[in-house]
Design a protein around this motif. Structure first.
Motif, PDB file in Angstrom:
ATOM      1  N   THR A 132      -1.382 -12.809  -7.642  1.00 46.66           N
ATOM      2  CA  THR A 132      -2.833 -13.047  -7.633  1.00 46.66           C
ATOM      3  C   THR A 132      -3.287 -12.944  -6.184  1.00 46.66           C
ATOM      4  O   THR A 132      -2.780 -13.672  -5.319  1.00 46.66           O
ATOM      5  CB  THR A 132      -3.163 -14.436  -8.200  1.00 46.66           C
ATOM      6  OG1 THR A 132      -2.638 -14.501  -9.527  1.00 46.66           O
ATOM      7  CG2 THR A 132      -4.674 -14.670  -8.244  1.00 46.66           C
ATOM      8  N   ILE A 133      -4.187 -11.994  -5.941  1.00 50.23           N
ATOM      9  CA  ILE A 133      -4.631 -11.790  -4.553  1.00 50.23           C
ATOM     10  C   ILE A 133      -6.113 -12.121  -4.401  1.00 50.23           C
ATOM     11  O   ILE A 133      -6.878 -12.079  -5.369  1.00 50.23           O
ATOM     12  CB  ILE A 133      -4.365 -10.343  -4.059  1.00 50.23           C
ATOM     13  CG1 ILE A 133      -5.101  -9.308  -4.932  1.00 50.23           C
ATOM     14  CG2 ILE A 133      -2.892 -10.037  -4.008  1.00 50.23           C
ATOM     15  CD1 ILE A 133      -5.123  -7.905  -4.335  1.00 50.23           C
ATOM     16  N   LYS A 134      -6.465 -12.459  -3.161  1.00 49.12           N
ATOM     17  CA  LYS A 134      -7.870 -12.703  -2.827  1.00 49.12           C
ATOM     18  C   LYS A 134      -8.252 -11.654  -1.789  1.00 49.12           C
ATOM     19  O   LYS A 134      -7.528 -11.466  -0.799  1.00 49.12           O
ATOM     20  CB  LYS A 134      -8.004 -14.108  -2.256  1.00 49.12           C
ATOM     21  CG  LYS A 134      -9.418 -14.553  -1.983  1.00 49.12           C
ATOM     22  CD  LYS A 134      -9.371 -16.010  -1.540  1.00 49.12           C
ATOM     23  CE  LYS A 134     -10.686 -16.492  -1.005  1.00 49.12           C
ATOM     24  NZ  LYS A 134     -10.594 -17.868  -0.506  1.00 49.12           N
ATOM     25  N   VAL A 135      -9.334 -10.965  -2.057  1.00 45.89           N
ATOM     26  CA  VAL A 135      -9.720  -9.853  -1.182  1.00 45.89           C
ATOM     27  C   VAL A 135     -11.143 -10.062  -0.675  1.00 45.89           C
ATOM     28  O   VAL A 135     -12.040 -10.394  -1.444  1.00 45.89           O
ATOM     29  CB  VAL A 135      -9.653  -8.507  -1.959  1.00 45.89           C
ATOM     30  CG1 VAL A 135     -10.170  -7.358  -1.117  1.00 45.89           C
ATOM     31  CG2 VAL A 135      -8.245  -8.221  -2.428  1.00 45.89           C
ATOM     32  N   ARG A 136     -11.298  -9.894   0.648  1.00 46.31           N
ATOM     33  CA  ARG A 136     -12.654  -9.866   1.202  1.00 46.31           C
ATOM     34  C   ARG A 136     -12.917  -8.429   1.639  1.00 46.31           C
ATOM     35  O   ARG A 136     -12.082  -7.822   2.325  1.00 46.31           O
ATOM     36  CB  ARG A 136     -12.772 -10.817   2.397  1.00 46.31           C
ATOM     37  CG  ARG A 136     -14.155 -10.824   3.043  1.00 46.31           C
ATOM     38  CD  ARG A 136     -14.417 -12.111   3.804  1.00 46.31           C
ATOM     39  NE  ARG A 136     -13.416 -12.366   4.823  1.00 46.31           N
ATOM     40  CZ  ARG A 136     -13.443 -11.818   6.049  1.00 46.31           C
ATOM     41  NH1 ARG A 136     -14.395 -10.992   6.383  1.00 46.31           N
ATOM     42  NH2 ARG A 136     -12.499 -12.102   6.924  1.00 46.31           N
ATOM     43  N   GLY A 137     -14.024  -7.870   1.224  1.00 42.32           N
ATOM     44  CA  GLY A 137     -14.307  -6.486   1.592  1.00 42.32           C
ATOM     45  C   GLY A 137     -15.685  -6.055   1.139  1.00 42.32           C
ATOM     46  O   GLY A 137     -16.451  -6.843   0.569  1.00 42.32           O
ATOM     47  N   THR A 138     -16.000  -4.798   1.400  1.00 48.41           N
ATOM     48  CA  THR A 138     -17.337  -4.282   1.072  1.00 48.41           C
ATOM     49  C   THR A 138     -17.328  -3.612  -0.307  1.00 48.41           C
ATOM     50  O   THR A 138     -16.473  -2.776  -0.586  1.00 48.41           O
ATOM     51  CB  THR A 138     -17.799  -3.262   2.148  1.00 48.41           C
ATOM     52  OG1 THR A 138     -17.574  -3.839   3.422  1.00 48.41           O
ATOM     53  CG2 THR A 138     -19.261  -2.902   1.981  1.00 48.41           C
ATOM     54  N   TYR A 139     -18.283  -4.026  -1.116  1.00 48.43           N
ATOM     55  CA  TYR A 139     -18.393  -3.522  -2.491  1.00 48.43           C
ATOM     56  C   TYR A 139     -19.336  -2.323  -2.550  1.00 48.43           C
ATOM     57  O   TYR A 139     -20.415  -2.352  -1.957  1.00 48.43           O
ATOM     58  CB  TYR A 139     -18.904  -4.657  -3.384  1.00 48.43           C
ATOM     59  CG  TYR A 139     -19.291  -4.248  -4.787  1.00 48.43           C
ATOM     60  CD1 TYR A 139     -18.349  -3.746  -5.675  1.00 48.43           C
ATOM     61  CD2 TYR A 139     -20.611  -4.385  -5.233  1.00 48.43           C
ATOM     62  CE1 TYR A 139     -18.704  -3.386  -6.961  1.00 48.43           C
ATOM     63  CE2 TYR A 139     -20.977  -4.034  -6.524  1.00 48.43           C
ATOM     64  CZ  TYR A 139     -20.023  -3.536  -7.376  1.00 48.43           C
ATOM     65  OH  TYR A 139     -20.375  -3.179  -8.650  1.00 48.43           O
ATOM     66  N   HIS A 140     -18.888  -1.267  -3.235  1.00 49.65           N
ATOM     67  CA  HIS A 140     -19.755  -0.093  -3.418  1.00 49.65           C
ATOM     68  C   HIS A 140     -19.883   0.215  -4.907  1.00 49.65           C
ATOM     69  O   HIS A 140     -18.867   0.298  -5.593  1.00 49.65           O
ATOM     70  CB  HIS A 140     -19.149   1.153  -2.750  1.00 49.65           C
ATOM     71  CG  HIS A 140     -18.873   0.993  -1.300  1.00 49.65           C
ATOM     72  ND1 HIS A 140     -17.598   0.777  -0.810  1.00 49.65           N
ATOM     73  CD2 HIS A 140     -19.707   1.016  -0.233  1.00 49.65           C
ATOM     74  CE1 HIS A 140     -17.664   0.675   0.508  1.00 49.65           C
ATOM     75  NE2 HIS A 140     -18.924   0.817   0.884  1.00 49.65           N
ATOM     76  N   LEU A 141     -21.104   0.416  -5.337  1.00 46.37           N
ATOM     77  CA  LEU A 141     -21.300   0.906  -6.714  1.00 46.37           C
ATOM     78  C   LEU A 141     -20.880   2.373  -6.773  1.00 46.37           C
ATOM     79  O   LEU A 141     -20.213   2.803  -7.722  1.00 46.37           O
ATOM     80  CB  LEU A 141     -22.766   0.738  -7.134  1.00 46.37           C
ATOM     81  CG  LEU A 141     -23.173   1.388  -8.435  1.00 46.37           C
ATOM     82  CD1 LEU A 141     -22.409   0.794  -9.611  1.00 46.37           C
ATOM     83  CD2 LEU A 141     -24.669   1.240  -8.678  1.00 46.37           C
ATOM     84  N   HIS A 142     -21.300   3.140  -5.788  1.00 46.79           N
ATOM     85  CA  HIS A 142     -20.882   4.539  -5.665  1.00 46.79           C
ATOM     86  C   HIS A 142     -20.414   4.754  -4.237  1.00 46.79           C
ATOM     87  O   HIS A 142     -21.226   5.011  -3.353  1.00 46.79           O
ATOM     88  CB  HIS A 142     -22.029   5.497  -5.989  1.00 46.79           C
ATOM     89  CG  HIS A 142     -22.381   5.532  -7.437  1.00 46.79           C
ATOM     90  ND1 HIS A 142     -23.495   4.927  -7.934  1.00 46.79           N
ATOM     91  CD2 HIS A 142     -21.746   6.083  -8.490  1.00 46.79           C
ATOM     92  CE1 HIS A 142     -23.538   5.109  -9.246  1.00 46.79           C
ATOM     93  NE2 HIS A 142     -22.490   5.802  -9.611  1.00 46.79           N
ATOM     94  N   CYS A 143     -19.112   4.670  -4.052  1.00 43.59           N
ATOM     95  CA  CYS A 143     -18.577   4.752  -2.686  1.00 43.59           C
ATOM     96  C   CYS A 143     -18.794   6.160  -2.112  1.00 43.59           C
ATOM     97  O   CYS A 143     -18.387   7.149  -2.717  1.00 43.59           O
ATOM     98  CB  CYS A 143     -17.090   4.407  -2.704  1.00 43.59           C
ATOM     99  SG  CYS A 143     -16.322   4.612  -1.103  1.00 43.59           S
ATOM    100  N   PRO A 144     -19.424   6.258  -0.938  1.00 39.97           N
ATOM    101  CA  PRO A 144     -19.656   7.594  -0.362  1.00 39.97           C
ATOM    102  C   PRO A 144     -18.358   8.270   0.099  1.00 39.97           C
ATOM    103  O   PRO A 144     -18.290   9.485   0.164  1.00 39.97           O
ATOM    104  CB  PRO A 144     -20.577   7.303   0.834  1.00 39.97           C
ATOM    105  CG  PRO A 144     -20.427   5.854   1.120  1.00 39.97           C
ATOM    106  CD  PRO A 144     -19.973   5.172  -0.122  1.00 39.97           C
TER     107      PRO A 144
END
Lengths: 498, 175
Positions: free
Chosen positions: B99-111
């Motif tokens: 089980t991991i915890k990730v902090r990062g940027t969310y993209h609906l449509h990643c460029p």
């Protein structure tokens, strides 16, 4: 008046059914070995159990009836229709034993979805499923896509009976003069592509750092479900799991190939590539893909701002190819449909409803029927606008030069009307259960045309009545009605004779 | 001067507390389901998600893809080689993944990734290591299989015998 089915009919039907059940028992030994190779002992025992059960049950009618005679049309058709229901129940047993389904109904739904190459799923926690069960899900797609009867023809059924059961499984054309040769050719094409695409996909998966065993497993399963236009995948996220445009490109290629008439494959294989340019159905198919893609594009562009063309094309075109070929693979989440406009969704519904080519692994109305109806309309218009003494002949090229006859148009129109009725009835039943009309129609068309895309209605928690509705739709859609109707007449005649 | 000094300390303390509260808020785990349902709220923003790593770690150029499962929702996470090495266990048959915890940027449509819905991980930590789930053999099913095996062999032998008998009868009738 419904003609009575005699005791002799029943005996003969059960005799052939026994042969097919035995065939299923033999088929189940393959996932048994997959389990053994992967040291999955509990799943292996389950498959051994169901295999032995099928072999013993299948042998009983062979001992009792011993009626190795040729079939007539109604017997052949009835066998096909019953056989698909029996296959569903047998195929569901190992799935249910896996513990990944809430009920036997859910397992039966999934088995019918696999055999009918639909691709709608009710599985829970697929990502922790044993290889043996997961292989069986995909192998059922392969058996169903090839045709359960076609498998049986190559194994057991001989003599003059074969064409009657072959036609009963919604394949009207004999590619070669003999049905057994045709069945073998279909197997040859499928197995050749299986090897080619498995090698390609395994190469891509290995390059992406997936372990060799899993790379091969994913590739074989993806091909079996894609070629036979079922759309099952090894993981819950379907094709989205791979996050790979290359895998999407390769899967789109074999989806399109699977939806092409086996007659065209035969022509190309036997050194007649010009058939690709001349075939009326193929030309119409390409035109239909472009037309429905235009609808989807318009619907997507008007309603939603994509960051770039590639994102838009990847999302729109893959879903469209998946719909039109009846595969049901998806590289987006169900929630993505929330920003699809009704027009874009309508484009997918039309594509799903039309389906692929005749004598292919695809479902739906089939493009050839639409083509024949269009030619029929053209012919009628010509007759109306020409002098009375004119003899109007309308021709088209499909493997060979053909002339439109009233009987062709009539049969195509009947099947088309039946499909549209089935789509609408399923949609209305969905509305009856409280779902909105458009998603409900989408799901209904997806089930009836054996596509497998879902807008979220299909889930283990949907009403049991709707699950049964979709099972019936998948069955009717796969058999293209006629065999199922003959079986219903058969059951009615049994009741009358009582 | 003393009052000013005390006021300054209080101000700094309050600011510090509210700042630490902000960090805590940004570390608040968002259910993946919410990222699908409230896209406009999170698209392009930094988010923290957690879930079980399932399936495979797949290479994509210099980066890698992993899929995490949070309830019924899934998300593709783009990670680098160092983050990849932290993952020890992948969820499969008989295995519950890390089980991991990730902090990062969310993209609906990643460029960058041709329109993928993804999260580009900036920080990844393993909250709970994966483990094996024993899958014991069911004795009842083995017993039933053995009984069925015996019955099947008996039926198949009987059918074979009958078939030979029938063939012999047929040949005699022909003669």
């Amino acid at each position: 008046m419904i003609p009575y089915f005699s005791r002799e009919d029943v005996g003969l039907i059960l005799y052939y059914l026994g042969k097919i059940i035995k065939g299923m028992g033999i088929m189940m030994l393959i996932p048994f070995f997959v389990g053994v190779i992967n040291k999955e002992w509990a799943p292996s025992v389950d498959f051994l159990f169901v295999s032995l059960l099928s072999l013993s049950i299948g042998s009983i009618p062979l001992i009792i009836f011993q009626e190795d005679r040729d079939l007539n049309w109604r017997q052949g058709m009835s066998i096909v229709a019953i056989c698909w229901i029996v296959a569903m129940f047998l195929g569901a047993i190992p799935l249910y034993l896996s513990g990944h389904y809430l009920s036997f109904l859910d397992a039966s739904f999934e088995a019918m979805s696999a055999f009918a190459t639909t691709g709608l799923v009710l599985v829970n926690d697929l990502d922790h499923m044993a290889y043996a069960y997961n292989f069986w899900r995909h192998f059922m797609c392969f058996i169903g896509g090839q045709g359960i009867i076609l498998v049986a023809i190559t194994l057991f059924v001989r003599g003059g009976s074969v064409f009657k059961v072959y036609v009963g499984e919604a394949r009207e054309e004999k590619i070669m003069p003999n049905v057994i040769q045709t069945a073998r050719f279909i197997w040859l094409v499928s197995l050749t592509y299986l090897v080619i695409f498995t090698v390609i996909l395994t190469g891509i998966n290995l390059w992406r750092n997936i372990s060799p065993g899993r790379a091969l497993f994913h590739s074989v399963c993806l091909f079996m479900a894609g070629w036979d236009t079922a759309g099952f995948a090894v993981q819950s996220q379907n094709v989205l799991y791979y996050h790979s445009p290359i895998i999407e490109l390769v899967t789109a290629m074999f989806c399109l190939l699977g939806a092409v008439n086996f007659g065209v494959h035969y022509a190309v294989w036997t050194g007649k590539p010009r058939e690709l340019l001349r075939n009326y159905e193929l030309k119409l198919y390409v035109a239909s893909i472009l037309a429905t893609f235009f609808i989807v594009c318009t619907g997507l562009v008007v309603h939603f701002q994509f960051p770039n063309f590639i994102s838009f094309f990847r999302e729109g075109f893959y879903q469209l190819v998946s719909s039109h070929t009846g595969v049901g693979y998806s590289n987006i989440s169900v929630q993505n449909f929330s920003y699809w406009s009704p027009l874009a969704i309508l484009g997918l519904i039309i594509a799903m409803g039309l389906g692929g080519s005749s004598t292919s692994t695809a479902g739906g109305i089939k493009i050839l029927r639409i083509g024949i109806i269009l030619k029929g309309i053209k012919k009628e218009l010509k007759i109306l606008t020409s002098p009375e003494s004119t003899i109007v002949v309308e021709k088209f090229h499909h493997i060979r030069d053909m002339t439109i006859e009233d009987n062709h148009v009539k049969m195509s129109a009947i099947i088309t009307i039946l499909y549209i009725t089935l789509y609408l009835v399923g949609g209305l039943i969905g509305v009856f259960y409280g779902y909105q009309f458009l998603p409900s129609l989408f799901e209904s068309v997806s089930a009836s045309a054996n596509v497998g895309l879902s807008m979220g209605i299909t889930s283990p928690f949907m009403p049991a009545g709707l699950k049964i509705t979709y099972i019936i739709q998948m069955w009717l859609g796969r058999l293209e009605f006629i065999s199922a109707f003959v079986l219903i007449r058969f059951l009615l005649s049994l009741r009358s004779s009582e | 001067m003393k009052k000013t000094f005390i006021l300054l300390i209080i101000t700094l303390l309050v600011a510090g507390i509210s700042y630490s509260k902000d960090i805590k808020n940004s570390e608040e785990v968002i259910p993946i389901k919410n990222l699908f349902e409230q896209v406009s709220l999170y698209d392009g923003k930094e988010v923290v998600v957690q879930g079980e790593v399932i399936g495979d770690i797949m290479r994509d150029g210099e980066h890698f893809w992993v899929n995490i499962k949070d309830g019924d929702a899934f998300m593709g996470i783009v990670i680098d080689a160092l983050q990849k090495d932290k993952i020890g266990c992948l969820g499969r048959y008989g295995i519950i993944g890390d089980t991991i915890k990730v902090r990062g940027t969310y993209h609906l449509h990643c460029p960058v990734h041709y329109g993928e819905r993804d999260i580009h991980a900036e920080k990844l930590e393993v909250l709970e290591s994966g483990y094996t789930v024993p899958k014991p053999l069911r004795i009842d099913r083995i017993v039933v299989s053995i009984i069925l095996g015996v019955i099947t062999i008996f039926i198949l032998l009987y059918a074979q015998k009958q078939s030979i008998h029938r063939d012999t009868d047929g040949q005699q009738t022909k003669k």
